[in-house]
Design a protein around this motif. Structure first.
Motif, PDB file in Angstrom:
ATOM      1  N   ARG A   2      51.048  60.171  59.552  1.00 34.16           N
ATOM      2  CA  ARG A   2      51.680  59.173  60.080  1.00 34.16           C
ATOM      3  C   ARG A   2      52.955  58.927  59.375  1.00 34.16           C
ATOM      4  NH1 ARG A   2      46.639  55.363  58.907  1.00 34.16           N
ATOM      5  NH2 ARG A   2      46.687  56.431  56.866  1.00 34.16           N
ATOM      6  N   ILE A   3      53.814  58.720  60.286  1.00 32.58           N
ATOM      7  CA  ILE A   3      55.193  58.965  60.031  1.00 32.58           C
ATOM      8  C   ILE A   3      56.132  57.720  60.312  1.00 32.58           C
ATOM      9  CG2 ILE A   3      57.558  60.243  59.685  1.00 32.58           C
ATOM     10  CD1 ILE A   3      55.910  62.782  59.729  1.00 32.58           C
ATOM     11  N   SER A   4      56.762  57.182  59.544  1.00 34.67           N
ATOM     12  CA  SER A   4      57.857  56.025  59.865  1.00 34.67           C
ATOM     13  C   SER A   4      59.174  56.501  59.695  1.00 34.67           C
ATOM     14  CB  SER A   4      57.620  54.895  59.390  1.00 34.67           C
ATOM     15  OG  SER A   4      58.380  54.480  57.882  1.00 34.67           O
ATOM     16  N   VAL A   5      60.148  56.396  60.531  1.00 35.53           N
ATOM     17  CA  VAL A   5      61.558  56.827  60.373  1.00 35.53           C
ATOM     18  C   VAL A   5      62.234  55.405  60.385  1.00 35.53           C
ATOM     19  CG1 VAL A   5      63.468  58.033  61.208  1.00 35.53           C
ATOM     20  CG2 VAL A   5      61.232  59.007  61.102  1.00 35.53           C
ATOM     21  N   ILE A   6      62.907  55.227  59.161  1.00 36.21           N
ATOM     22  CA  ILE A   6      63.749  53.782  59.524  1.00 36.21           C
ATOM     23  C   ILE A   6      65.189  54.055  59.462  1.00 36.21           C
ATOM     24  CG2 ILE A   6      64.143  51.573  58.058  1.00 36.21           C
ATOM     25  CD1 ILE A   6      61.232  52.451  58.353  1.00 36.21           C
ATOM     26  N   GLY A   7      65.590  53.699  60.909  1.00 36.78           N
ATOM     27  CA  GLY A   7      67.024  54.103  61.157  1.00 36.78           C
ATOM     28  C   GLY A   7      66.925  54.940  62.179  1.00 36.78           C
ATOM     29  N   CYS A   8      67.301  54.503  63.499  1.00 39.32           N
ATOM     30  CA  CYS A   8      67.233  55.489  64.846  1.00 39.32           C
ATOM     31  C   CYS A   8      68.641  55.796  65.359  1.00 39.32           C
ATOM     32  CB  CYS A   8      66.294  54.777  65.924  1.00 39.32           C
ATOM     33  SG  CYS A   8      64.526  54.627  65.211  1.00 39.32           S
ATOM     34  N   ALA A  82      66.547  56.909  57.130  1.00 32.99           N
ATOM     35  CA  ALA A  82      67.559  57.647  57.876  1.00 32.99           C
ATOM     36  C   ALA A  82      68.950  56.818  58.420  1.00 32.99           C
ATOM     37  CB  ALA A  82      66.780  58.446  58.983  1.00 32.99           C
ATOM     38  N   VAL A  83      69.190  55.941  57.585  1.00 36.55           N
ATOM     39  CA  VAL A  83      70.219  55.224  58.041  1.00 36.55           C
ATOM     40  C   VAL A  83      71.706  55.734  57.713  1.00 36.55           C
ATOM     41  CG1 VAL A  83      68.694  53.041  57.703  1.00 36.55           C
ATOM     42  CG2 VAL A  83      70.193  53.825  55.781  1.00 36.55           C
ATOM     43  N   GLY A  84      72.624  55.025  58.084  1.00 35.74           N
ATOM     44  CA  GLY A  84      74.016  55.417  57.852  1.00 35.74           C
ATOM     45  C   GLY A  84      74.564  55.295  56.734  1.00 35.74           C
ATOM     46  N   VAL A  99      71.448  51.589  53.322  1.00 33.25           N
ATOM     47  CA  VAL A  99      70.288  52.122  52.576  1.00 33.25           C
ATOM     48  C   VAL A  99      69.581  51.126  51.700  1.00 33.25           C
ATOM     49  CG1 VAL A  99      69.845  53.767  50.815  1.00 33.25           C
ATOM     50  CG2 VAL A  99      71.445  54.520  52.579  1.00 33.25           C
ATOM     51  N   ASP A 100      70.143  50.375  51.068  1.00 32.80           N
ATOM     52  CA  ASP A 100      69.740  49.398  50.250  1.00 32.80           C
ATOM     53  C   ASP A 100      68.591  48.339  51.060  1.00 32.80           C
ATOM     54  OD1 ASP A 100      70.466  50.682  47.805  1.00 32.80           O
ATOM     55  OD2 ASP A 100      72.455  49.226  47.806  1.00 32.80           O
ATOM     56  N   LYS A 119      66.645  60.747  53.504  1.00 37.33           N
ATOM     57  CA  LYS A 119      67.504  61.731  54.270  1.00 37.33           C
ATOM     58  C   LYS A 119      68.947  61.062  54.399  1.00 37.33           C
ATOM     59  CE  LYS A 119      65.834  64.379  56.875  1.00 37.33           C
ATOM     60  NZ  LYS A 119      65.211  65.567  55.935  1.00 37.33           N
ATOM     61  N   SER A 120      69.222  60.120  54.056  1.00 36.29           N
ATOM     62  CA  SER A 120      70.512  59.643  54.243  1.00 36.29           C
ATOM     63  C   SER A 120      71.316  60.354  53.340  1.00 36.29           C
ATOM     64  CB  SER A 120      70.819  58.240  53.944  1.00 36.29           C
ATOM     65  OG  SER A 120      69.983  57.515  55.011  1.00 36.29           O
ATOM     66  N   THR A 121      72.684  60.652  53.481  1.00 42.11           N
ATOM     67  CA  THR A 121      73.598  61.281  52.657  1.00 42.11           C
ATOM     68  C   THR A 121      74.276  60.234  51.617  1.00 42.11           C
ATOM     69  OG1 THR A 121      74.188  63.032  54.268  1.00 42.11           O
ATOM     70  CG2 THR A 121      75.681  62.770  52.262  1.00 42.11           C
ATOM     71  N   VAL A 122      73.938  60.439  50.325  1.00 36.98           N
ATOM     72  CA  VAL A 122      74.073  59.330  49.334  1.00 36.98           C
ATOM     73  C   VAL A 122      74.904  59.919  48.283  1.00 36.98           C
ATOM     74  CG1 VAL A 122      72.494  57.749  50.124  1.00 36.98           C
ATOM     75  CG2 VAL A 122      71.829  59.573  48.268  1.00 36.98           C
TER      76      VAL A 122
END
Length: 433
Positions: A2-8, A82-84, A99-100, A119-122
């Motif tokens: 079960r997976i959630s992805v925050i930011g589409c 996975a937000v920008g 991200v925050d 997963k976001s580039t930070v």
């Protein structure tokens, strides 16, 4: 799982769809109601080859759903952020607001054993900061960092069949959970690197910095080739035979763009300066400067070829996206060239197979046409700046019959110069005699 992805957005929509296609039960979360409505109806809000098919398959199967309510992520075992991380307004640094915000919104919904995966580039150091916050607010959960290495136009393949997997973790359990997520890729033999938070963050920005440097290097050679009469394309071919160098990303032209490389190298430089290590990445300032100079070179060359002025001259610009197989116009060299020429008084007619709608939203002052033939008709100069297949396959003789003057700037060095010249064209590549 079960997976959630925050930011589409681009990253999140592809990741959510691919994870569901691999058999996981996935919910995608985003605050943008229109985006969620489109994705729920299996309509991607952007162009990406292969995405419509897996999005439709995953939603039809019931393994993928979308929501604007982050509480719907509460049942997930693994939560991907996975937000920008856009460039901060007025600064080179990355803006971590999204991200925050996503992290804080997720904390109340984390269960015992939940794994949050960035997963976001930070900027390096972000994961450690978030891990400290998680230990304080949700000690029953843990954090991992799992950078993405997607190429626009190939993002579906790069997600389902990645060329490597990098885990930044603080404990072995997090690595085991990620192994379950990526079981298909691991079984297929995908290399797996398990490391610390800082290294996993640096892998992504270091990769982008290296690729940007390679592109700007060959463009710097193009500047020298233009003065000396050398051919930068043949130079790149010769260099590419050296196994230590390789031919990929040694294509001289109008330079790189998009939503990743430009802002990521600037953010990397800004972070190094914050760490007191500005000298370590000072060369990236010149990498950025070389890249921007190539756009200006196309504009300058247009002036030269049109007798010293572009004012009131009809110019066909082929391509507005930053690369083919994408509708992304963020920091697009092609669109930048078109806008500069328009600002100097040229009558610019721009076309692109996928990017016109996005380009029009950013720069409505340009004239856009869907049909390549219409864009070419009556042109006094043709500028190819995005190497879409249909432009690479243009017939030189048939194209010459459409324009008022057979003058061409090949901003990507992808056309057969001899064939175009044989058809009567004044052909000009970048860094080619």
């Amino acid at each position: 799982m079960r997976i959630s992805v925050i930011g589409c957005g681009y990253l999140g929509a592809v990741h959510a769809s691919a994870m569901a296609e691999l058999g996981h039960d996935v919910v995608g979360i985003d605050v943008d109601e229109r985006k969620i409505a489109d994705l729920s109806a299996a309509r991607p809000p952007f162009f990406e080859p292969g995405l419509p098919e897996i999005l439709r398959s995953a939603t039809d199967s019931g393994r993928l759903r979308f929501s604007t309510d982050i509480a719907d992520a509460a049942d997930a075992d693994v939560h991907f952020i996975a937000v920008g991380t856009p460039q901060a307004h007025g600064r080179d640094a990355a803006d971590l607001t999204f991200v925050d915000a996503a992290f804080e919104a997720l904390i109340p919904h984390l269960r015992e054993g939940s794994l949050v995966v960035g997963k976001s580039t930070v900027p390096v150091g972000t994961a450690a900061r978030l891990a400290d916050r998680l230990a304080e607010a949700a000690p029953h959960a843990s954090l991992a960092w799992n950078p993405e290495f997607l190429r626009e136009g190939y993002a579906v393949k790069d997600t389902i069949e990645p060329d490597r997997l990098v885990y930044g973790v603080a404990d072995e359990r997090a690595a085991f959970v990620l192994d379950d997520v990526y079981r298909t890729a691991i079984t297929a033999g995908t290399p797996r690197v398990v490391t610390d938070y800082a290294t996993s963050e640096l892998v992504k920005v270091a990769a982008n910095a290296f690729l940007a440097t390679k592109i700007s290097f060959i463009n710097a050679m193009a500047e020298i080739a233009e003065v000396t009469g050398a051919d930068v394309t043949q130079l790149a071919d010769a260099l590419g035979h050296d196994a230590r160098i390789g031919r990929r990303f040694l294509n001289a032209g109008v330079g790189f763009g998009g939503g990743c490389l430009p802002k990521d190298i600037r953010a990397f430089t800004a972070r190094a300066e914050e760490l007191g290590l500005a000298e370590s990445v000072a060369f990236l300032r010149e990498v950025d400067a070389i890249n921007l100079r190539r756009r200006q070179r196309v504009v300058d060359l247009a002036h030269e070829l049109l007798g010293g002025t572009v004012n009131r001259r009809r110019i066909a610009v082929l391509g507005v996206t930053f690369k083919p197989e994408s509708d992304d116009v963020r920091d697009s060299p092609a669109l930048d060239v078109a806008v500069q020429l328009k600002g100097l008084g040229a009558h610019v007619v721009a076309t692109d197979p996928e990017g016109i709608e996005n380009a029009r939203l950013r720069h409505p002052q340009l004239d856009y046409v869907d049909d390549t033939t219409e864009a070419l008709r009556g042109a006094e100069l043709v500028v190819l700046v995005t190497e879409w297949r249909e432009y690479r396959n243009l017939d030189p003789a048939a194209t010459a019959a459409l324009v008022d003057a057979p003058v061409l700037i090949d901003g990507r060095n992808v056309l057969d110069a001899a064939a175009w010249r044989a058809a009567g064209w004044r052909y000009h590549g970048l860094g080619r005699p």
